[in-house]
Design a protein around this motif. Structure first.
Motif, PDB file in Angstrom:
ATOM      1  N   ALA A  93       6.922   5.623  -3.636  1.00  0.00           N
ATOM      2  CA  ALA A  93       7.763   4.572  -3.068  1.00  0.00           C
ATOM      3  C   ALA A  93       9.121   5.139  -2.675  1.00  0.00           C
ATOM      4  N   ALA A  94       9.686   5.996  -3.535  1.00  0.00           N
ATOM      5  CA  ALA A  94      10.996   6.575  -3.231  1.00  0.00           C
ATOM      6  C   ALA A  94      10.941   7.380  -1.935  1.00  0.00           C
ATOM      7  N   LYS A  95       9.828   8.047  -1.746  1.00  0.00           N
ATOM      8  CA  LYS A  95       9.681   8.831  -0.512  1.00  0.00           C
ATOM      9  C   LYS A  95       9.488   7.901   0.682  1.00  0.00           C
ATOM     10  N   ALA A  96       8.674   6.863   0.483  1.00  0.00           N
ATOM     11  CA  ALA A  96       8.345   5.971   1.597  1.00  0.00           C
ATOM     12  C   ALA A  96       9.577   5.237   2.104  1.00  0.00           C
ATOM     13  N   VAL A  97      10.465   4.839   1.200  1.00  0.00           N
ATOM     14  CA  VAL A  97      11.632   4.053   1.639  1.00  0.00           C
ATOM     15  C   VAL A  97      12.893   4.904   1.720  1.00  0.00           C
ATOM     16  N   GLY A 157       0.861  -1.174   0.000  1.00  0.00           N
ATOM     17  CA  GLY A 157       0.000   0.000   0.000  1.00  0.00           C
ATOM     18  C   GLY A 157       0.894   1.219   0.000  1.00  0.00           C
ATOM     19  N   LEU A 158       0.340   2.347  -0.357  1.00  0.00           N
ATOM     20  CA  LEU A 158       1.129   3.576  -0.388  1.00  0.00           C
ATOM     21  C   LEU A 158       0.356   4.665   0.347  1.00  0.00           C
ATOM     22  N   PRO A 159       1.067   5.675   0.819  1.00  0.00           N
ATOM     23  CA  PRO A 159       0.390   6.721   1.591  1.00  0.00           C
ATOM     24  C   PRO A 159      -0.694   7.418   0.761  1.00  0.00           C
ATOM     25  N   THR A 160      -1.689   7.927   1.459  1.00  0.00           N
ATOM     26  CA  THR A 160      -2.739   8.694   0.813  1.00  0.00           C
ATOM     27  C   THR A 160      -2.131   9.935   0.170  1.00  0.00           C
ATOM     28  N   VAL A 161      -2.602  10.252  -1.013  1.00  0.00           N
ATOM     29  CA  VAL A 161      -2.060  11.428  -1.699  1.00  0.00           C
ATOM     30  C   VAL A 161      -2.605  12.701  -1.061  1.00  0.00           C
ATOM     31  N   HIS A 162      -1.897  13.794  -1.285  1.00  0.00           N
ATOM     32  CA  HIS A 162      -2.303  15.097  -0.734  1.00  0.00           C
ATOM     33  C   HIS A 162      -3.636  15.529  -1.330  1.00  0.00           C
ATOM     34  N   TYR A 201       6.284  19.287 -17.894  1.00  0.00           N
ATOM     35  CA  TYR A 201       5.653  20.200 -16.932  1.00  0.00           C
ATOM     36  C   TYR A 201       4.380  19.606 -16.334  1.00  0.00           C
ATOM     37  N   ALA A 202       3.653  18.821 -17.115  1.00  0.00           N
ATOM     38  CA  ALA A 202       2.462  18.181 -16.574  1.00  0.00           C
ATOM     39  C   ALA A 202       2.851  17.158 -15.511  1.00  0.00           C
ATOM     40  N   VAL A 203       3.956  16.469 -15.740  1.00  0.00           N
ATOM     41  CA  VAL A 203       4.443  15.523 -14.728  1.00  0.00           C
ATOM     42  C   VAL A 203       4.835  16.286 -13.468  1.00  0.00           C
ATOM     43  N   ARG A 204       5.534  17.392 -13.666  1.00  0.00           N
ATOM     44  CA  ARG A 204       5.955  18.205 -12.517  1.00  0.00           C
ATOM     45  C   ARG A 204       4.749  18.634 -11.687  1.00  0.00           C
ATOM     46  N   ASP A 205       3.755  19.195 -12.350  1.00  0.00           N
ATOM     47  CA  ASP A 205       2.617  19.744 -11.604  1.00  0.00           C
ATOM     48  C   ASP A 205       1.800  18.630 -10.959  1.00  0.00           C
ATOM     49  N   THR A 206       1.704  17.494 -11.620  1.00  0.00           N
ATOM     50  CA  THR A 206       0.938  16.386 -11.046  1.00  0.00           C
ATOM     51  C   THR A 206       1.639  15.823  -9.820  1.00  0.00           C
ATOM     52  N   LEU A 207       2.937  15.595  -9.936  1.00  0.00           N
ATOM     53  CA  LEU A 207       3.661  15.043  -8.794  1.00  0.00           C
ATOM     54  C   LEU A 207       3.689  16.046  -7.644  1.00  0.00           C
ATOM     55  N   ALA A 208       3.773  17.321  -7.975  1.00  0.00           N
ATOM     56  CA  ALA A 208       3.729  18.332  -6.907  1.00  0.00           C
ATOM     57  C   ALA A 208       2.415  18.229  -6.146  1.00  0.00           C
ATOM     58  N   ALA A 209       1.322  18.046  -6.848  1.00  0.00           N
ATOM     59  CA  ALA A 209       0.018  17.945  -6.180  1.00  0.00           C
ATOM     60  C   ALA A 209      -0.091  16.667  -5.356  1.00  0.00           C
ATOM     61  N   VAL A 210       0.482  15.593  -5.856  1.00  0.00           N
ATOM     62  CA  VAL A 210       0.430  14.316  -5.115  1.00  0.00           C
ATOM     63  C   VAL A 210       1.022  14.495  -3.720  1.00  0.00           C
ATOM     64  N   PHE A 211       2.090  15.290  -3.645  1.00  0.00           N
ATOM     65  CA  PHE A 211       2.788  15.449  -2.369  1.00  0.00           C
ATOM     66  C   PHE A 211       2.495  16.790  -1.705  1.00  0.00           C
ATOM     67  N   GLY A 212       1.632  17.584  -2.286  1.00  0.00           N
ATOM     68  CA  GLY A 212       1.312  18.887  -1.702  1.00  0.00           C
ATOM     69  C   GLY A 212       2.493  19.836  -1.727  1.00  0.00           C
ATOM     70  N   LEU A 213       3.298  19.749  -2.782  1.00  0.00           N
ATOM     71  CA  LEU A 213       4.485  20.603  -2.892  1.00  0.00           C
ATOM     72  C   LEU A 213       4.232  21.744  -3.868  1.00  0.00           C
ATOM     73  N   ALA A 214       5.045  22.782  -3.732  1.00  0.00           N
ATOM     74  CA  ALA A 214       5.068  23.801  -4.782  1.00  0.00           C
ATOM     75  C   ALA A 214       5.733  23.196  -6.016  1.00  0.00           C
TER      76      ALA A 214
END
Lengths: 730, 327
Positions: A251-255, A66-71, A207-220
Motif C-alpha cells: 500500500a505504501a508503494k501504491a500510494v 486490490g493490490l498489485p501482483t507480487v513479484h 531478517y526474515a521480514v527483510r528477505d520476504t519483503l524483498a521478494a515481494v517487490f523483486g528487490l535485493a
C-alpha cells in the motif's frame, strides 16, 4: 555460571516507564493510517465494492480494494518463515472470515476507522468447511511446515507390542485452539525512499521480514531495512511474516506515502496465527513391571484450506521414554479459517499434555507412583534413533523436584480442606532444540565502554540483558559498561527469536565476538592470544596486566572490533543440535491444585519445577521464563479456548473479554522454579540450551493429573472448566 | 466510532434538560460507553457528562434505618464504606468481585446496573443475528455456543443472554430501590424489576426511558447476615458463570427470613422466591435446606449446552446461604 541472579533486566526501566519505543510508536512524515476491512463471509468470492461513501469521509485518502501482483520471486520464498502463501487482496477468493478485502488509508486513525465501516462489499457466499470437524488427512508433501518432521514414524511393531502388553492405557486427549494475544498487537510502519523500503515492524526476526519483503517487490535484500527495537510479546504470533506486513508495504508503494498499520485485537484473530485445535489418540502398553512396550500417538490438528500447518504434537512420544516400539502419525483438518501456527509452546507443549496424561493413567492402572513409572522407563539415549543425548540430567531434576515438593510424602488420593479437595500431580517437561546461524560484533571503545551489535529481537525474554552480560563476562567487565544494539536488519545477522533458539545461537556469537576482541588486543600487545585472560577491565598475560583503555590509547585506536559467529555444520542455517546426537531440554513439574466440586472451581495452590537445560546464562531471566511458562500453561490447563463458531464460521470472541487468560490472582506465591547444575558440551561453548518453550510444557498434564488425584475425575479435554468438574446431580 | 458533541452538566436539572435531545447519552464513569461506541453498539450524537454533579456522590442514612447511595459514588467507595461493609456485606462483596480495582475506582454504582449484556454475539464486531443489536434479527446464541454465560431462567427464543452486573444481584437480594429523575418526573424502581426480561421486550436491557437518569439507590433495613458467591474460571476480573446473593435472618435457631438472588442465570437478577419460602422454619445446616433451595429450580430450563448450570446455580445458592448464616 553463578551469581547471575543479581543481573537485572537492562530494558526494564525503559519498559516500565514507557520510554521504550515499539513499532507503533514510530511516525513518518506524511504517513497514512491504514485500517483493514475484513470479509464478513467465511467462504466464497467478492463480487463488488461500493467505496463511494467511505471515500467521501473527511480525511480519507484512498480505499484500496486490490493490490498489485507480487513479484515472481515471492513464489520461491520458503514457508516458513513466510507464514502463508495465500495473500489477500490479490484476487476475489475468500477463504476465511475476516480475510482482508479492502484497506482504508486516511490522514488520521479515527477517519480510517470510521470510513472502514462504510466500505460496502458484496459477496457470493459459499458453504464453508468447519475445520474443527473436518476430515483428517495426510499433510501435503509440499507443505514447508509438514517437512519439519516425519508425518509417520515407526520403530518396531507398536501394534503387535500393544496387543501383547498385559497392561494398557489409552485415551483421546483434546485441546481447543488458543490465540497468543501478546500485549502489543502486530504493527508496521512502511516507508519507501528512492526505491528502498524501510519498515518498523513488531516481529521475532527482522531478517526474515527483510528477505520476504524483498521478494515481494523483486528487490535485493539490501534495499529493505527492518527495524524493531522492542517487541511487546510474541509467543509465535510474530515469528513468521503474515499478510499485513506485505499489504502495508504494498500500500505504501501504491500510494507513494508511508503507511502505518496497527492490527486491532480483532485483526489479531484473522491475520496472524494461533495454536490449532488438536486431538491426540494415545495408547500405551507395558509389562507388569511397568516397563513400556509400546507407544502409539496419533495427532490431528486444524489448519487452513490455503496451507497445511502441522503441529507435531507426537514428538515427545519419540523422545521421553525408553520404549522398543513406537508409532506416531500426524494429520491435518483443513477448513475455512485463517492459518494456525507455532505458539508457545509448540510441538512438545501439546504433546506433553497428551502423553503426560496417558502416563498418569498407566501409572494408576499399574498402581505405581507416576514418578516411579518415569524412572522405570528412563531414556538413557534417544528412544527414536538410539543416539546419545548431548546432555541430560532429568534424573537429577526428578530427585530434586520430588524433594523440594515433598512428592514422596504427599497424601495420595487427595485430601480435603473444607469445601476444597486437594490433589497433587506431576508430569514431564521437554522441548526439542533449534540452533540458528548468528553473528555478532563487539566494539570495545577507548573510553572502556562496549557495544554488542547484532540484529536479534527481544520479545520480552531477556535477550537485551543476557547478550551484554555474556560480552561483559567474556571481557571481564561490569554489565553496566556494555550496551546492546539490536533489532535492526543492518546489524550483523542474528537468528530468529523463537524455538528457544536465541540463547544458543546469539550467545555463542557474542561470546566468540568478545573473545575476538581479546585476541585483537593480544595482537596489539604482541602477546600470544591463546594465553591472555580478561580480568576486571584489563588484559593479562603471565604477570603482565594492561587495562584495555591503556592498550587502545597507546596504540592510538578509537576502538577494537571483534566478530563472532555461530556456524553450523555443513553450512546449514538451522539445525536441531549437534549432529549424531539428540539435543533436548527436560524437566519435572509437580503441581498441587484445589478443586471445589460443588462449584466446579479449580485453583492452583503451588508448583515446583526443576529443569535440565544445560548451563543457565542468567538465573533471574531464566527463572522468570519458567514462571511465565507456568502461568501460560495454567491458562492452557484451566481456562483458555478460542471457539470457532460452527454456525457463523468465525472465531466467536475476538477480544480479551471472551477468551479468559490467567490473572495475578490465579497464581499463588508458592511457585518454586530451579535448575540442575549442568553443562551441555555439544551445543555451543556456553554449554547452554534454550529454556523459553520448555517452560510451558508438561503443565497441563500435571494439572489434569492433580485434578485426578484430588477428585478421581479424569479430564481429557482442555481446558478444565467448572462444567467438567461439577457433580451434575441435583 | 463517530464524532459526537460533549456537554458537561453543572446541575441535575440542567443534565435532565440536556438529555431531552434525541440520541443523547449520559456519561458517568465512562467504563462502558466507550466500549459501546467502538463496537458500534451505540453511536450517540451527544454526550452529557454528569460526572461533576456535586450532589450525587454521597452515601447518607435514610430515616428508616437504611442507606441512600448517590448514583455517582464510585464502586470502591461504596464497597469500602464502613456502613455498607457491616450492614450489607453481600453488597460490599458483590462490588469487590465485580471488576478490577482500576475499573472499580472509575465506575459508578448508578452506571453499573445499566451495563449491557456480555453475550459474545451481542458484543460481536461483525454482523450477527441479535435482537438486542438489531431488533427482529433473531438470536444467534439460541443454537450457538451457549454453554457459559447464558440463561437458564426466563429466556425466550428471542434472547438467551444474562444480566452481568454483580452489584445488581445483591441489590435484588436486598430488595433495594433504584431512584431516578427525568425531565417529566422521577420514580422509584424495585431492583428486582429494573431489568427487562425478553418476554416483555427482547431488545431492551432495563426499564429506563430515554432521558431518565439514575440518581441513587436506597437500601432498606440492614442485612448483616448476607454473603455473595461468584463462580468463574479465574479468580478475578471475569464475569460470573453463576453467582448468588443471600441474606438470612435466624430467630430461635431457625431461619425466619431468607432472600436469595442468582446472577448470570437470566436477564435480570433471579430471585428464588419459592426456595425462600421453603427455607423459613428450617434449621441452618439441616439436610432440608438443600431440598428447599432445589425447589427454587422447578422453572429452570437449560439451553442446548448449559444444563450443568442448573446444579451449579443450586450449589452456588447453597454456598451463599451457608456463608450468610456464618456471617
Amino acid at each position: 555460571m553463578s551469581g547471575t541472579y543479581g543481573i537485572t533486566r537492562q530494558d526494564g526501566p525503559a519498559k516500565v516507564t514507557g520510554a521504550a519505543t515499539y513499532a507503533a510508536d514510530y511516525n513518518a512524515e506524511g504517513q497514512l493510517y491504514a485500517v483493514l476491512v475484513g470479509s464478513s463471509v467465511t467462504a466464497g468470492r467478492v463480487t463488488g465494492y461500493d467505496t463511494a461513501e467511505a471515500e467521501a469521509e473527511p480525511g480519507v485518502v484512498h480505499v484500496l480494494t486490490g493490490l498489485p501482483t507480487v513479484h515472481e520471486a515471492f513464489a520461491g520464498l520458503p514457508s516458513p518463515p513466510l507464514a502463508t502463501r495465500f495473500l489477500p487482496m490479490q484476487n476475489d477468493e475468500i477463504h476465511y472470515w475476516g480475510q482482508p478485502v479492502a484497506m482504508v488509508l486516511a490522514d488520521s486513525l479515527e477517519a480510517a476507522e470510521g470510513a472502514a465501516t462504510r466500505v460496502r462489499v458484496s459477496y457470493d457466499r459459499q458453504p464453508f468447511v468447519n475445520p474443527d470437524t473436518a476430515l483428517a488427512v495426510t499433510p501435503s508433501p509440499d507443505s514447508g511446515y509438514g517437512m519439519l518432521d516425519a508425518h509417520e514414524f515407526r520403530k518396531g511393531d507398536a501394534a503387535g507390542a500393544l496387543a501383547g502388553s498385559p497392561v494398557r492405557a489409552s485415551g483421546t486427549y483434546t485441546q481447543p485452539s488458543r490465540h497468543g494475544n501478546p500485549m502489543e498487537p502486530s504493527a508496521i510502519l512502511a516507508e519507501w525512499h528512492d526505491g528502498r523500503l524501510t519498515v518498523h515492524d513488531s516481529v521475532q526476526h527482522v531478517y526474515a521480514v527483510r528477505d520476504t519483503l524483498a521478494a515481494v517487490f523483486g528487490l535485493a535484500s539490501d534495499k529493505v531495512r527492518v527495524i524493531n527495537p522492542h517487541t511487546g510479546g510474541g509467543f509465535g504470533t510474530k515469528a513468521f511474516i503474515w499478510p499485513h506486513e506485505i499489504l502495508a508495504s504494498q500500500a505504501a508503494k501504491a500510494v507513494d506515502r508511508p503507511v502505518k498499520l496497527v492490527l486491532t485485537r480483532q485483526d489479531m484473530y484473522s491475520i496472524v496465527g494461533y495454536q490449532p485445535l488438536m486431538e491426540h489418540r494415545v495408547e500405551l502398553g507395558a509389562n507388569e513391571s511397568g516397563e513400556l512396550q509400546a507407544i502409539v500417538h496419533e495427532v490431528d490438528n486444524v489448519t487452513a484450506l490455503t496451507d497445511d500447518y502441522v503441529e507435531f504434537g507426537s514428538a515427545p512420544s519419540k523422545a521421553l521414554y525408553d520404549v522398543p516400539n513406537i508409532s506416531t502419525s500426524q494429520r491435518v483438518r483443513r477448513g475455512n479459517v485463517n492459518l494456525s501456527s507455532f505458539m508457545r509452546s509448540p510441538i512438545d507443549g501439546p504433546g506433553t499434555w497428551a502423553l503426560g496424561s496417558a502416563m498418569d493413567e498407566l501409572a494408576h492402572t499399574l498402581s505405581v507412583d507416576p514418578l516411579t513409572l518415569r524412572l522405570t522407563n528412563y531414556a538413557e539415549v534417544s528412544p527414536a534413533d538410539g543416539t546419545p543425548w548431548s546432555s541430560k540430567k532429568l534424573r537429577e531434576a526428578y530427585e530434586e523436584g520430588a524433594r523440594r515438593f515433598g512428592w514422596w510424602d504427599r497424601p495420595k488420593g487427595g485430601t480435603r480442606d473444607g469445601h476444597w479437595l486437594i490433589g497433587c500431580g506431576m508430569a514431564d517437561c521437554t522441548q526439542g532444540q533449534f540452533r540458528f546461524t548468528s553473528n555478532a560484533r563487539v566494539r570495545l571503545r577507548a573510553d572502556g565502554s562496549v557495544k554488542v551489535e547484532a540484529g536479534y529481537t527481544d520479545i520480552g525474554a531477556g535477550s537485551t540483558t543476557i547478550f551484554p552480560q555474556i560480552a561483559a563476562q567474556t571481557l571481564g567487565l561490569d554489565i553496566r559498561s556494555v550496551q546492546g544494539v539490536s533489532g535492526d536488519s543492518e546489524l550483523p545477522y542474528a537468528g530468529p527469536t523463537y524455538g528457544s533458539g536465541t540463547t544458543i545461537a546469539m550467545g555463542t556469537a557474542v561470546h566468540l565476538a568478545a573473545g575476538d576482541v581479546l585476541r585483537r588486543l593480544a595482537d596489539v600487545m604482541s602477546w600470544p592470544a591463546e594465553e591472555v585472560r580478561a580480568d576486571d577491565g584489563a588484559l593479562t598475560w603471565r604477570d603482565h596486566r594492561r587495562p584495555y583503555a591503556d592498550i587502545l590509547r597507546a596504540a592510538r585506536l578509537d576502538e577494537v572490533i571483534g566478530d563472532g559467529a555461530m556456524v553450523l555444520p555443513n553450512g546449514a542455517s538451522a539445525d536441531a543440535g549437534a549432529p549424531g546426537m539428540s539435543t533436548r531440554t527436560f524437566g519435572a513439574m509437580f503441581i498441587e491444585v484445589g478443586v471445589d466440586p460443588d462449584l466446579g472451581l479449580l485453583r492452583l495452590r503451588r508448583a515446583t519445577g526443576v529443569y535440565s537445560v544445560g548451563a543457565v546464562v542468567n538465573e533471574r531471566t531464566a527463572r522468570s521464563q519458567m514462571i511465565g511458562g507456568l502461568v501460560w500453561g495454567w491458562g492452557m490447563a484451566a481456562m483458555e479456548a478460542s471457539h470457532f463458531e460452527p454456525n457463523l464460521g468465525r472465531w466467536l470472541s475476538q477480544d480479551l473479554a471472551g477468551v479468559p487468560l490467567p490473572v495475578n490472582a490465579d497464581i499463588p506465591p508458592h511457585i518454586d522454579m530451579s535448575f540442575v547444575d549442568e553443562f551441555d558440551p555439544h551445543v555451543g561453548p556456553l554449554g547452554a540450551k534454550g529454556v523459553g518453550e520448555l517452560s510451558a510444557t508438561g503443565i497441563a498434564a500435571a494439572v489434569a493429573n492433580a485434578v485426578f488425584d484430588a477428585t478421581g475425575r479424569r479430564v481429557r479435554d482442555l481446558p478444565i472448566t467448572p462444567e467438567k468438574l461439577l457433580d451434575p446431580r441435583m | 466510532m463517530r464524532p459526537f458533541t460533549y456537554v458537561r452538566a453543572e446541575t441535575l436539572p440542567g443534565a435532565l434538560d440536556s438529555a431531552r435531545t434525541d440520541n443523547t447519552m449520559f456519561l458517568a464513569g465512562g467504563t462502558e460507553l466507550l466500549n459501546w461506541a467502538r463496537i458500534g453498539i451505540e453511536t450517540p450524537s451527544r454526550l452529557v457528562d454528569i460526572g461533576r454533579l456535586p450532589e450525587l456522590h454521597e452515601i447518607t442514612p435514610t430515616e428508616d434505618g437504611g442507606l441512600r447511595i448517590g448514583a455517582l459514588a464510585r464502586l470502591n467507595d461504596v464497597a469500602q464504606d464502613a456502613r455498607v461493609e457491616t450492614a450489607y456485606p453481600v453488597f460490599s462483596q458483590a462490588i469487590l468481585k465485580a471488576a478490577s480495582a482500576q475499573l472499580r475506582n472509575l465506575a459508578t454504582i448508578g452506571g453499573n446496573p445499566v451495563q449491557r449484556v456480555r453475550c459474545p454475539y451481542f458484543r460481536s464486531n461483525g454482523p450477527v443475528a441479535c435482537n438486542k443489536r438489531v431488533p427482529g434479527s433473531g438470536c444467534a446464541a439460541l443454537h450457538g455456543a451457549n454453554s457459559e454465560r447464558f440463561a437458564i431462567f426466563g429466556w425466550t427464543e428471542d434472547c438467551v443472554a444474562v444480566q452481568p452486573s454483580d452489584p445488581a444481584v445483591a441489590l435484588a437480594c436486598l430488595d433495594a430501590e433504584i431512584i431516578t429523575e427525568h425531565g417529566d418526573g422521577g420514580r422509584r424502581i424495585p431492583a428486582t424489576e429494573f431489568h427487562t426480561l425478553p418476554d416483555v421486550d427482547p431488545a431492551a436491557h432495563n426499564v429506563l426511558r430515554p432521558g431518565e437518569l439514575i440518581t441513587g439507590i436506597e437500601l432498606g433495613a440492614p442485612a448483616p447476615r448476607s454473603a455473595y458467591v461468584k463462580v468463574r474460571e479465574r479468580q478475578s476480573y471475569e464475569y460470573a458463570l453463576v453467582s448468588a446473593a443471600a441474606a438470612v435472618e435466624v430467630t430461635d435457631g431457625v431461619i425466619s427470613r431468607a432472600r436469595v438472588a442468582l446472577g448470570s442465570v437470566a436477564l435480570r437478577p433471579w430471585r428464588l422466591y419459592d426456595a425462600e419460602a421453603a427455607l423459613v422454619g428450617l434449621t441452618p445446616g439441616s439436610p432440608e435446606v438443600r431440598d428447599a433451595v432445589t425447589s427454587g429450580f422447578s422453572a429452570a430450563r437449560p439451553l442446548s449446552s448449559n444444563a450443568y448450570k442448573i446444579p451449579l446455580a443450586r450449589n452456588t445458592a447453597l454456598r451463599a446461604l451457608e456463608l450468610a448464616l456464618e456471617a
